[in-house]
Design a protein around this motif. Structure first.
Motif, short mmCIF file in Angstrom:
data_model
loop_
_atom_site.label_atom_id
_atom_site.label_comp_id
_atom_site.label_asym_id
_atom_site.label_seq_id
_atom_site.Cartn_x
_atom_site.Cartn_y
_atom_site.Cartn_z
N ASP A 20 -27.42 7.84 10.34
CA ASP A 20 -27.55 8.45 11.68
C ASP A 20 -26.62 9.64 11.85
O ASP A 20 -26.92 10.54 12.64
CB ASP A 20 -27.26 7.41 12.76
CG ASP A 20 -28.49 6.59 13.12
OD1 ASP A 20 -29.50 6.67 12.39
OD2 ASP A 20 -28.46 5.86 14.14
N SER A 50 -36.36 -3.77 11.38
CA SER A 50 -37.46 -3.94 10.42
C SER A 50 -37.24 -3.02 9.24
O SER A 50 -36.75 -1.89 9.41
CB SER A 50 -38.79 -3.53 11.07
OG SER A 50 -39.01 -4.31 12.19
N GLU A 80 -13.48 1.50 9.58
CA GLU A 80 -14.37 1.16 10.70
C GLU A 80 -13.58 1.23 12.02
O GLU A 80 -12.49 0.68 12.12
CB GLU A 80 -14.96 -0.25 10.48
CG GLU A 80 -15.62 -0.88 11.69
CD GLU A 80 -16.76 -0.05 12.29
OE1 GLU A 80 -17.59 0.49 11.55
OE2 GLU A 80 -16.79 0.06 13.54
N VAL A 92 -11.83 7.25 12.79
CA VAL A 92 -11.62 8.58 12.20
C VAL A 92 -11.76 9.65 13.30
O VAL A 92 -12.70 9.59 14.10
CB VAL A 92 -12.64 8.83 11.06
CG1 VAL A 92 -12.56 10.25 10.56
CG2 VAL A 92 -12.43 7.83 9.93
N GLY A 94 -25.43 1.82 6.88
CA GLY A 94 -25.36 2.87 5.85
C GLY A 94 -24.06 2.79 5.07
O GLY A 94 -24.06 2.84 3.83
N GLY A 103 -35.09 4.24 10.77
CA GLY A 103 -33.79 4.92 10.73
C GLY A 103 -32.81 4.24 9.80
O GLY A 103 -32.13 4.89 8.99
N ALA A 104 -32.73 2.92 9.90
CA ALA A 104 -31.80 2.21 9.03
C ALA A 104 -32.31 2.26 7.59
O ALA A 104 -31.52 2.35 6.64
CB ALA A 104 -31.64 0.76 9.49
N ARG A 164 -30.35 -7.98 13.04
CA ARG A 164 -29.48 -7.00 12.37
C ARG A 164 -28.23 -7.63 11.78
O ARG A 164 -27.79 -7.29 10.69
CB ARG A 164 -28.99 -5.96 13.39
CG ARG A 164 -29.95 -4.89 13.65
CD ARG A 164 -29.49 -4.07 14.83
NE ARG A 164 -30.52 -3.11 15.12
CZ ARG A 164 -30.44 -1.81 14.86
NH1 ARG A 164 -29.35 -1.33 14.35
NH2 ARG A 164 -31.43 -1.01 15.12
C1 LIG Z 1 -33.63 0.76 19.82
C2 LIG Z 1 -33.52 1.01 18.35
C3 LIG Z 1 -34.30 0.27 17.45
C4 LIG Z 1 -34.22 0.54 16.08
N1 LIG Z 1 -35.00 -0.18 15.23
C5 LIG Z 1 -34.96 0.11 13.91
C6 LIG Z 1 -35.77 -0.61 12.97
O1 LIG Z 1 -36.52 -1.53 13.32
N2 LIG Z 1 -35.70 -0.26 11.65
C7 LIG Z 1 -34.87 0.73 11.20
O2 LIG Z 1 -34.86 1.02 9.98
N3 LIG Z 1 -34.09 1.41 12.06
C8 LIG Z 1 -34.11 1.13 13.39
N4 LIG Z 1 -33.30 1.82 14.25
C9 LIG Z 1 -32.41 2.85 13.72
C10 LIG Z 1 -31.14 2.23 13.13
O3 LIG Z 1 -30.53 1.38 14.06
C11 LIG Z 1 -30.15 3.30 12.73
O4 LIG Z 1 -30.82 4.34 12.07
C12 LIG Z 1 -29.09 2.69 11.79
O5 LIG Z 1 -28.34 1.72 12.47
C13 LIG Z 1 -28.17 3.79 11.26
O6 LIG Z 1 -27.18 3.21 10.46
P1 LIG Z 1 -25.81 3.97 10.21
O7 LIG Z 1 -25.02 3.08 9.33
O8 LIG Z 1 -26.09 5.36 9.80
O9 LIG Z 1 -25.13 4.09 11.65
P2 LIG Z 1 -24.61 2.96 12.61
O10 LIG Z 1 -25.43 1.73 12.48
O11 LIG Z 1 -24.49 3.58 13.95
O12 LIG Z 1 -23.15 2.61 12.07
C14 LIG Z 1 -22.07 3.49 12.26
C15 LIG Z 1 -20.77 2.73 12.08
O13 LIG Z 1 -19.69 3.66 12.14
C16 LIG Z 1 -18.69 3.19 13.04
N5 LIG Z 1 -18.03 4.37 13.59
C17 LIG Z 1 -18.49 5.23 14.51
N6 LIG Z 1 -17.61 6.21 14.71
C18 LIG Z 1 -16.57 5.97 13.88
C19 LIG Z 1 -15.34 6.65 13.64
N7 LIG Z 1 -15.02 7.78 14.28
N8 LIG Z 1 -14.49 6.13 12.71
C20 LIG Z 1 -14.80 4.99 12.03
N9 LIG Z 1 -15.94 4.30 12.25
C21 LIG Z 1 -16.82 4.80 13.16
C22 LIG Z 1 -19.47 2.39 14.06
O14 LIG Z 1 -18.64 1.48 14.76
C23 LIG Z 1 -20.52 1.71 13.17
O15 LIG Z 1 -20.01 0.53 12.61
C24 LIG Z 1 -33.35 1.56 15.61
C25 LIG Z 1 -32.56 2.28 16.50
C26 LIG Z 1 -32.63 2.01 17.86
C27 LIG Z 1 -31.77 2.80 18.80
#
Ligand SMILES: Cc1cc2nc3c(=O)[nH]c(=O)nc-3n(C[C@H](O)[C@H](O)[C@H](O)COP(=O)(O)OP(=O)(O)OC[C@H]3O[C@@H](n4cnc5c(N)ncnc54)[C@H](O)[C@@H]3O)c2cc1C
Length: 458
Positions: free
Chosen positions: A337, A52, A39, A137, A18, A349-350, A114
């Motif tokens: 997320d 996916s 990060e 953060v 995201g 979710g992604a 991924r």
């Molecule tokens: C088993 C499983 C399978 C999945 N399969 C799919 C799929 O097939 N298709 C799909 O669309 N979605 C899928 N998802 C959901 C998807 O993985 C998440 O919705 C997606 O990764 C969310 O992205 P994000 O960038 O919001 O969060 P994240 O990917 O969690 O990224 C958050 C980032 O913030 C960083 N961070 C955390 N806290 C801090 C802080 N305090 N300060 C600075 N940095 C920080 C982390 O290190 C990370 O780099 C799946 C999830 C799971 C658990």
């Protein structure tokens, strides 16, 4: 970035899918916003293997100019006449049976590793966007002037005009937003209720995940059905969904057909909504293979073959962020997320994080959005993305329960088996409808048109 003074600074907390996507969208559509990504880890990484994306997400990739690069690392579902996913009833040791196949290429997802996807976004990130590693953060504070100070775990600080928390499930940005709101938020919100939104809850689902080399699988199980589409092209992947009571397996190939990505999913309804037992360091951990084998002891051979070949499965205790009362306050927003972590049973979710990043990025980058307009731009983003993401989260949970024979069937007759042909057909219809809800949701490009219309109304 151009040499002129930036119109404002945006700090993005988290370089996950995201956060990186948001930075790319802003940079593509505006050259006068200063972007800093903070990060926590010492590298841009991503947990887990396969991911996916549905066609709606791929349409955004096209708009952003990264589509060809994403396609280059993807496997795709077979053509219309070959169903995928194929659903089976599989908790029958001697061999299960095919339940139904979904012929829905138009709505079926592209799958990839991924890290390959993250690399594609990284390659499109302009050099002017600063990614600061090892910057965890902790909290933020807003001055009366509106300037935001970010506090990091290493006791340093940074300032910004706009803060976006893309820091995932255990978001510190979300925590700080609701802790602050619990102290200062005026009615109609009930302050005493707001601090509960800082936390996540356990969904009752645990997922064991691993990757297996396809050559190893086919040496062990030469006619495994998961290979059936691979003879056409290694970029075609069949998804197998092996359902059972309180559990299911899902598998598909990635890395050009070289690896099988599988998830072994178990559900305990009694634990839904509870605090996960043990410390949160155990939410993702390597587990003994035998634990997974025992849980799927009653499964048919084509599912057991995946588990038998797994080397070191990791178990994910799936936590969710419930429906929040808001995602934005002033010049602070949460996305992905951090705002709406859901169960993964729709693989969306992604995709939802990318939709957030797409809309928010475009709103911030729009020439009409000056610093004073940011709170309104953020409110427009929330008004459009929040209902959609919440519907996806609901449908995902419903989908999981349908796979796992955990939804009530009001039409079940006394004495009728929940797996009778008629009951399975009713369950199939519900599953197809739940999955279709994502396809039928408003197109992200239309959402942008609507958002821009609202932005220009002022
Ligand atoms: C088993 C499983 C399978 C999945 N399969 C799919 C799929 O097939 N298709 C799909 O669309 N979605 C899928 N998802 C959901 C998807 O993985 C998440 O919705 C997606 O990764 C969310 O992205 P994000 O960038 O919001 O969060 P994240 O990917 O969690 O990224 C958050 C980032 O913030 C960083 N961070 C955390 N806290 C801090 C802080 N305090 N300060 C600075 N940095 C920080 C982390 O290190 C990370 O780099 C799946 C999830 C799971 C658990």
């Amino acid at each position: 970035m151009s040499n002129t003074q930036p119109k404002f600074r945006v700090a993005i907390c988290g370089a996950g899918i995201g956060g990186l996507f948001l930075a790319t969208v802003i940079a593509k559509f505006s050259s006068n916003i200063k972007i800093d990504v903070y990060e926590a880890h010492d590298a841009v990484t991503t947990a887990g293997a396969g991911i996916s994306f549905r066609p709606r997400t791929m349409r955004i990739a096209k708009e952003l100019g990264i589509y060809d690069d994403v396609v280059a690392v993807s496997t795709f579902p077979p053509e219309r006449d070959t169903p995928s996913p194929i659903f089976r009833v599989s908790d029958i040791k001697e061999g299960g049976y095919e339940w139904f196949g979904e012929k829905a290429r138009d709505s079926a997802p592209a799958s990839m590793h991924r890290m390959d996807f993250v690399r594609v976004i990284q390659n499109h990130l302009p050099k002017s966007c600063n990614v600061h590693l090892q910057k965890r953060v902790q909290s933020y504070a807003e001055a009366d002037s509106g300037e935001i100070t970010i506090h990091f775990a290493d006791r340093t600080t940074a300032t910004t005009d706009v803060l976006v928390g893309a820091d995932g499930l255990r978001s510190k940005t979300r925590r700080c937003m609701f802790e602050t709101a619990a102290k200062v938020e005026p009615p109609p919100f009930d302050r005493s209720q707001l601090s509960k939104y800082t936390d996540t809850s356990y969904s009752g689902y645990s997922i064991y995940r691993d990757l297996i080399p396809m050559n190893k699988l086919l040496a062990h199980y030469p006619d495994h059905p998961v290979k059936s589409a691979m003879y056409i092209l290694t970029t075609i992947a069949l998804v197998l969904q092996l359902c059972g009571k309180g559990k299911h397996l899902v598998g598909y190939t990635i890395n050009g057909g070289a690896m099988l990505n599988f998830a072994a999913v178990t559900y305990d309804p009694a634990l839904e909504g509870t605090d996960y037992p043990g410390p949160d360091t155990r939410w993702v951990e390597d587990r003994p293979k035998q634990e997974m084998l025992d849980l799927f002891d009653d499964y048919e051979p084509m599912g057991r073959a995946w588990l038998d070949l797994s080397a070191t499965p990791s178990r994910w205790a799936i936590h969710v962020v419930g429906k929040l009362p808001f995602w934005t306050r002033g010049r602070v927003a949460i996305i992905g997320d951090a705002a709406h972590a859901a169960t993964p049973h729709l693989g969306a979710g992604a995709g939802a994080a990318i939709e957030d990043a797409w809309l928010l990025g475009r709103l911030l980058a729009h020439p009409r959005t000056a610093l004073a307009d940011v709170p309104r731009a953020l409110a427009i983003f929330e008004g459009i993305c929040k209902p959609n993401a919440e519907r996806v989260a609901d449908k995902s949970m419903e989908n999981g329960k349908l796979y796992d024979f955990y939804t009530e069937d009001p039409l079940l007759q006394p004495g009728e088996d929940e797996r009778s042909p008629a009951a399975l057909e009713r369950r199939r219809e519900k599953l197809v409808n739940a999955r279709q809800a994502i396809v039928d949701a408003e197109d992200p490009l239309k959402q942008w048109e609507r958002a821009e219309g609202l932005l220009l109304q002022a």
